[in-house]
Design a protein around this motif. Structure first.
Motif, PDB file in Angstrom:
ATOM      1  N   GLN A 149       0.828  -1.199   0.000  1.00 53.89           N
ATOM      2  CA  GLN A 149       0.000   0.000   0.000  1.00 53.89           C
ATOM      3  C   GLN A 149       0.867   1.256   0.000  1.00 53.89           C
ATOM      4  O   GLN A 149       0.568   2.226  -0.691  1.00 53.89           O
ATOM      5  N   ALA A 191       1.015   4.152  -2.881  1.00 57.81           N
ATOM      6  CA  ALA A 191       0.803   5.556  -2.537  1.00 57.81           C
ATOM      7  C   ALA A 191       1.980   6.404  -3.013  1.00 57.81           C
ATOM      8  O   ALA A 191       1.789   7.501  -3.548  1.00 57.81           O
ATOM      9  N   GLU A 244       2.002   9.533  -5.730  1.00 59.12           N
ATOM     10  CA  GLU A 244       2.549  10.857  -5.444  1.00 59.12           C
ATOM     11  C   GLU A 244       3.564  11.261  -6.501  1.00 59.12           C
ATOM     12  O   GLU A 244       3.614  12.409  -6.924  1.00 59.12           O
TER      13      GLU A 244
END
Length: 131
Positions: free
Chosen positions: A33, A37, A41
């Motif tokens: 995860q 993420a 970004e």
């Protein structure tokens, strides 16, 4: 009768090993995860050019390739159905616009957003020919 002093220590060790295994499994999921993420970004930080490049790489003009990657798991590789309905003659039941609307917005158990708008247009045109 004397109790064996090794048994409590063995049980504690076994519980410790099980705890380590459970924590490791949870950590692996969290690691994935976090990586996802961070990738998200990096794409956002890259600005429009980065998003455009990834969008171009994911968008295809080949309806069969789009179907294979987005639809075949439910509708079958040969359009004969499975978890989703049979699409071999979908063009005789629905217009191209109706098919495109279903691809974009979903219907019944089919979730929305299975393809980009451009892919949905290409796919709907191809499926509308199936009569």
């Amino acid at each position: 009768m004397r109790k064996n002093p090794v048994i409590p220590y063995a049980l504690i060790a076994l519980l410790g090993i099980l705890a380590v295994i459970v924590i490791s499994i949870i950590g692996i999921d969290q690691r994935e995860q976090i990586q996802q993420a961070e990738e998200g970004e990096q794409t956002e930080e890259g600005g429009e050019s980065s998003e455009g490049e990834s969008g171009e790489g994911e968008t295809s003009d080949d309806p069969e390739a789009i179907f294979e990657s987005n639809c075949a798991s439910c509708h079958g590789a040969d359009l004969s159905g499975g978890a989703g309905p049979d699409l071999t003659q979908v063009g005789s039941r629905l217009s191209e616009d109706e098919i495109q609307d279903i691809i974009i917005n979903g219907q019944g158990s089919m979730p929305p957003g299975m393809a980009t708008d451009q892919e949905a247009e290409v796919l709907a045109s191809w499926l509308a020919e199936k009569q």
